[in-house]
Design a protein around this motif. Structure first.
Motif, mmCIF file in Angstrom:
data_model
loop_
_atom_site.group_PDB
_atom_site.id
_atom_site.type_symbol
_atom_site.label_atom_id
_atom_site.label_comp_id
_atom_site.label_asym_id
_atom_site.label_seq_id
_atom_site.Cartn_x
_atom_site.Cartn_y
_atom_site.Cartn_z
ATOM 1 N N THR A 5 8.953 -7.119 9.160
ATOM 2 C CA THR A 5 8.457 -8.605 9.190
ATOM 3 C C THR A 5 8.297 -9.507 10.419
ATOM 4 O O THR A 5 7.567 -10.166 10.748
ATOM 5 C CB THR A 5 9.232 -9.171 7.964
ATOM 6 N N ALA A 6 9.852 -9.095 10.948
ATOM 7 C CA ALA A 6 10.004 -9.665 12.382
ATOM 8 C C ALA A 6 9.033 -9.230 13.453
ATOM 9 O O ALA A 6 8.445 -10.097 14.183
ATOM 10 C CB ALA A 6 11.414 -9.445 12.701
ATOM 11 N N ASN A 83 -4.720 1.139 16.097
ATOM 12 C CA ASN A 83 -3.524 2.098 16.281
ATOM 13 C C ASN A 83 -3.109 2.868 15.093
ATOM 14 O O ASN A 83 -2.011 3.327 15.134
ATOM 15 C CB ASN A 83 -2.204 1.266 16.742
ATOM 16 N N ARG A 84 -3.759 2.672 13.749
ATOM 17 C CA ARG A 84 -3.440 3.320 12.684
ATOM 18 C C ARG A 84 -1.867 2.950 11.927
ATOM 19 O O ARG A 84 -1.496 3.305 10.916
ATOM 20 C CB ARG A 84 -3.254 4.906 12.710
ATOM 21 N N GLU A 85 -1.619 1.798 12.756
ATOM 22 C CA GLU A 85 -0.243 1.277 12.050
ATOM 23 C C GLU A 85 -0.409 0.562 10.786
ATOM 24 O O GLU A 85 0.400 0.320 9.866
ATOM 25 C CB GLU A 85 0.120 0.118 13.192
ATOM 26 N N LEU A 86 -1.522 -0.078 10.803
ATOM 27 C CA LEU A 86 -2.026 -0.921 9.312
ATOM 28 C C LEU A 86 -1.873 0.245 8.249
ATOM 29 O O LEU A 86 -1.720 -0.118 7.110
ATOM 30 C CB LEU A 86 -3.464 -1.445 9.348
ATOM 31 N N SER A 92 3.442 3.297 3.290
ATOM 32 C CA SER A 92 4.896 3.272 3.256
ATOM 33 C C SER A 92 5.351 1.918 2.441
ATOM 34 O O SER A 92 6.497 1.675 2.804
ATOM 35 C CB SER A 92 5.455 3.271 4.818
ATOM 36 N N HIS A 93 4.634 1.406 1.723
ATOM 37 C CA HIS A 93 5.136 0.366 0.937
ATOM 38 C C HIS A 93 5.537 -1.020 1.725
ATOM 39 O O HIS A 93 6.417 -1.467 1.446
ATOM 40 C CB HIS A 93 6.166 0.899 0.072
ATOM 41 N N GLY A 94 4.761 -1.034 2.937
ATOM 42 C CA GLY A 94 5.225 -2.199 3.821
ATOM 43 C C GLY A 94 4.120 -3.390 3.463
ATOM 44 O O GLY A 94 4.074 -4.466 4.413
ATOM 45 N N LEU A 95 3.541 -3.484 2.477
ATOM 46 C CA LEU A 95 2.606 -4.742 2.131
ATOM 47 C C LEU A 95 3.307 -5.767 2.059
ATOM 48 O O LEU A 95 2.930 -6.934 2.400
ATOM 49 C CB LEU A 95 1.887 -4.276 0.925
ATOM 50 N N GLY A 96 4.364 -5.885 1.411
ATOM 51 C CA GLY A 96 5.419 -7.066 1.311
ATOM 52 C C GLY A 96 5.653 -7.672 2.770
ATOM 53 O O GLY A 96 5.876 -8.749 2.969
ATOM 54 N N SER A 97 6.093 -6.729 3.428
ATOM 55 C CA SER A 97 6.434 -7.237 5.138
ATOM 56 C C SER A 97 5.140 -8.076 5.532
ATOM 57 O O SER A 97 5.064 -8.960 6.233
ATOM 58 C CB SER A 97 6.861 -6.289 5.708
ATOM 59 N N LEU A 98 4.000 -7.188 5.392
ATOM 60 C CA LEU A 98 2.703 -7.884 5.971
ATOM 61 C C LEU A 98 2.385 -9.228 5.429
ATOM 62 O O LEU A 98 2.024 -10.254 6.012
ATOM 63 C CB LEU A 98 1.589 -6.849 5.532
ATOM 64 N N TRP A 99 2.528 -9.441 4.117
ATOM 65 C CA TRP A 99 2.447 -10.748 3.424
ATOM 66 C C TRP A 99 3.498 -11.502 3.980
ATOM 67 O O TRP A 99 3.251 -12.835 4.292
ATOM 68 C CB TRP A 99 2.661 -10.536 1.951
ATOM 69 N N SER A 100 4.706 -11.391 4.137
ATOM 70 C CA SER A 100 5.889 -12.203 4.445
ATOM 71 C C SER A 100 5.485 -12.606 6.084
ATOM 72 O O SER A 100 5.658 -13.863 6.233
ATOM 73 C CB SER A 100 7.202 -11.439 4.441
ATOM 74 N N ALA A 101 4.948 -11.778 6.947
ATOM 75 C CA ALA A 101 4.977 -12.272 8.212
ATOM 76 C C ALA A 101 3.702 -13.099 8.291
ATOM 77 O O ALA A 101 3.626 -14.164 9.083
ATOM 78 C CB ALA A 101 4.225 -10.786 9.082
ATOM 79 N N PHE A 292 -6.530 -5.036 5.381
ATOM 80 C CA PHE A 292 -6.720 -3.756 4.299
ATOM 81 C C PHE A 292 -7.048 -2.612 5.289
ATOM 82 O O PHE A 292 -8.345 -3.060 5.771
ATOM 83 C CB PHE A 292 -7.369 -3.968 3.277
ATOM 84 N N PRO A 293 -6.762 -1.342 5.755
ATOM 85 C CA PRO A 293 -7.421 -0.516 6.563
ATOM 86 C C PRO A 293 -8.784 -0.047 5.608
ATOM 87 O O PRO A 293 -8.782 0.001 4.362
ATOM 88 C CB PRO A 293 -6.397 0.781 6.454
ATOM 89 N N SER A 294 -9.605 0.328 6.495
ATOM 90 C CA SER A 294 -11.037 0.632 6.087
ATOM 91 C C SER A 294 -11.425 1.854 6.877
ATOM 92 O O SER A 294 -11.337 1.944 7.982
ATOM 93 C CB SER A 294 -12.069 -0.373 5.895
ATOM 94 N N GLY A 295 -11.870 3.265 6.138
ATOM 95 C CA GLY A 295 -12.336 4.118 7.108
ATOM 96 C C GLY A 295 -13.551 4.334 7.277
ATOM 97 O O GLY A 295 -14.337 5.084 7.926
ATOM 98 N N ARG A 296 -14.300 3.235 6.731
ATOM 99 C CA ARG A 296 -15.957 3.212 6.634
ATOM 100 C C ARG A 296 -16.333 2.791 8.190
ATOM 101 O O ARG A 296 -15.852 1.889 8.648
ATOM 102 C CB ARG A 296 -16.290 2.321 5.575
ATOM 103 N N ARG A 297 -17.495 3.328 8.231
ATOM 104 C CA ARG A 297 -17.958 3.160 9.858
ATOM 105 C C ARG A 297 -19.363 2.309 9.617
ATOM 106 O O ARG A 297 -20.069 2.781 8.962
ATOM 107 C CB ARG A 297 -18.379 4.336 10.534
ATOM 108 N N SER A 298 -19.450 1.134 10.078
ATOM 109 C CA SER A 298 -20.536 0.188 9.938
ATOM 110 C C SER A 298 -21.249 0.517 11.268
ATOM 111 O O SER A 298 -20.794 0.533 12.243
ATOM 112 C CB SER A 298 -20.066 -1.205 9.777
ATOM 113 N N ARG A 299 -22.403 0.198 10.704
ATOM 114 C CA ARG A 299 -23.620 0.418 12.165
ATOM 115 C C ARG A 299 -23.481 -0.842 13.086
ATOM 116 O O ARG A 299 -23.568 -0.741 14.152
ATOM 117 C CB ARG A 299 -25.006 0.534 11.479
#
Length: 356
Positions: A5-6, A83-86, A92-101, A292-299
């Motif tokens: 979160t920090a 960077n694939r960090e998202l 890794s169940h870090g969605l709560g930290s994303l919301w908190s940040a 939210f990560p997405s693997g779709r490639r848009s034109r």
């Protein structure tokens, strides 16, 4: 606060603060260029020009503050996705930290913008009006050249016939065309600029005040002495609104003390408070779109910065024309962003596998 979160909070705030600082500096330079007549025509120093540009910044910075927060948050989320960090945060169940940040950034943004709108902007308006009146008084008393038309502010033109050694002005003329409905003309045989320590006044003697209406009607009032406040000549739109120079705490204290809540005071307080809702709304929408990560490639890859700008433009338009008040656009962003976040985080049941 968790380490994740920090880390995310620092990342989001850094991008937003850098963008906000760059935009503030550029707008300050633009304000200085727009007010360059303070130096070139009105005979003031470069420090006066810099101060005048600086005092106009709080009002402008409030208008684009939440846009900088939204763009900074969007850029940081896009960098995390690149960077694939998202992806790692979600798996890794870090969605709560994303919301908190995001909540930390939104909370800090709300505090900053409320301080700007409720306290810093009224102080800057008060100092700017004093500085503008001081420049206009100095222009009339010492800088204004005889037999030369000079524009004090857009729509106001001054002319003097001469100036004696003791500061006495002969043949004073001022033409005020700021009001499209009424044109005012001040003519006096003599004038002098005085001050009581707070306000500047032009003492006009042996003259007349002429009114010309939009329909052509003309009226004239003669006087032996007429005290003309410099504020009436120095402000671009005439007499300034005194409420804009009072901070919200003083407004609330005065209303509680008197027991009356005037409509203009309530409207001003609501307008100032709505700036905090804009920060919350833009953060929720950006998180819902880019969190939210997405693997779709848009034109056609539309930059998220452009989406935030269009979103802010639409929010301002809705808030300006909505009969429900200036918070309408911000509330719509909060509701829309919240609905998308709930929909994207809703845990759907796994499909059942039927075996024969």
């Amino acid at each position: 606060m968790k380490r994740l979160t920090a880390y995310l909070s620092r990342l989001f705030m850094t991008d937003a603060l850098i963008l906000f600082g760059v935009v503030c500096f550029l707008l300050w330079l633009v304000n200085c260029l727009r007010s360059f007549d303070v130096v070139s025509v009105k005979g003031q120093s470069i420090l006066t020009l810099a101060a005048q540009g600086l005092l106009t910044m709080p009002q402008l910075s409030i208008a684009f503050f939440y846009v900088c927060v939204g763009i900074g948050l969007a850029r940081a989320l896009q960098a995390l996705q690149a960077n694939r960090e998202l992806h790692i945060i979600h798996t890794s169940h870090g969605l709560g930290s994303l919301w908190s940040a995001t909540a930390v950034v939104a909370g800090a943004g709300v505090i900053c913008v409320l301080l700007l709108s409720n306290f810093l902007e009224p102080y800057a308006n008060r100092r700017l009006n004093v500085l503008t009146a001081s420049v206009a008084a100095d222009l009339v008393s010492s800088t204004l050249k005889p037999q030369r038309f000079t524009q004090v502010t857009p729509g106001v033109v001054l002319l003097i016939g001469g100036r004696s050694g003791d500061g006495e002005i002969q043949e004073f003329f001022a033409d005020d065309r700021r009001d499209p409905e009424t044109r005012r003309t001040y003519i006096a045989q003599a004038a002098r600029v005085s001050t009581d320590g707070t306000n500047y006044v032009i003492e006009l003697r042996d003259g007349s005040l002429q009114y010309t209406e939009a329909d052509g009607r003309f009226s004239k009032v003669t006087f032996g002495r007429y005290d003309l406040s410099v504020d009436r000549l120095s402000q671009p739109m005439g007499v300034p609104n005194p409420l804009l120079e009072i901070d919200s705490l003083t407004l609330v204290s005065n209303a509680i003390r008197s027991g009356a809540w005037p409509q203009d005071v309530v409207s001003l307080l609501v307008n100032r408070a709505s700036e905090g809702l804009r920060v919350i709304g833009i953060c929720m929408v950006v998180l819902a779109v880019s969190g939210f990560p997405s693997g779709r490639r848009s034109r056609f890859n539309v930059p998220m910065e452009a989406i935030v700008m269009l979103l802010a433009f639409g929010e301002r338009g809705i808030s300006a024309y909505s009969p429900l008040g200036p918070s309408t656009g911000a509330l719509l962003m909060i509701i829309g962003g919240g609905a998308v976040l709930i929909a994207r985080t809703w845990v759907r049941p796994a499909p059942q596998v039927v075996t024969a």
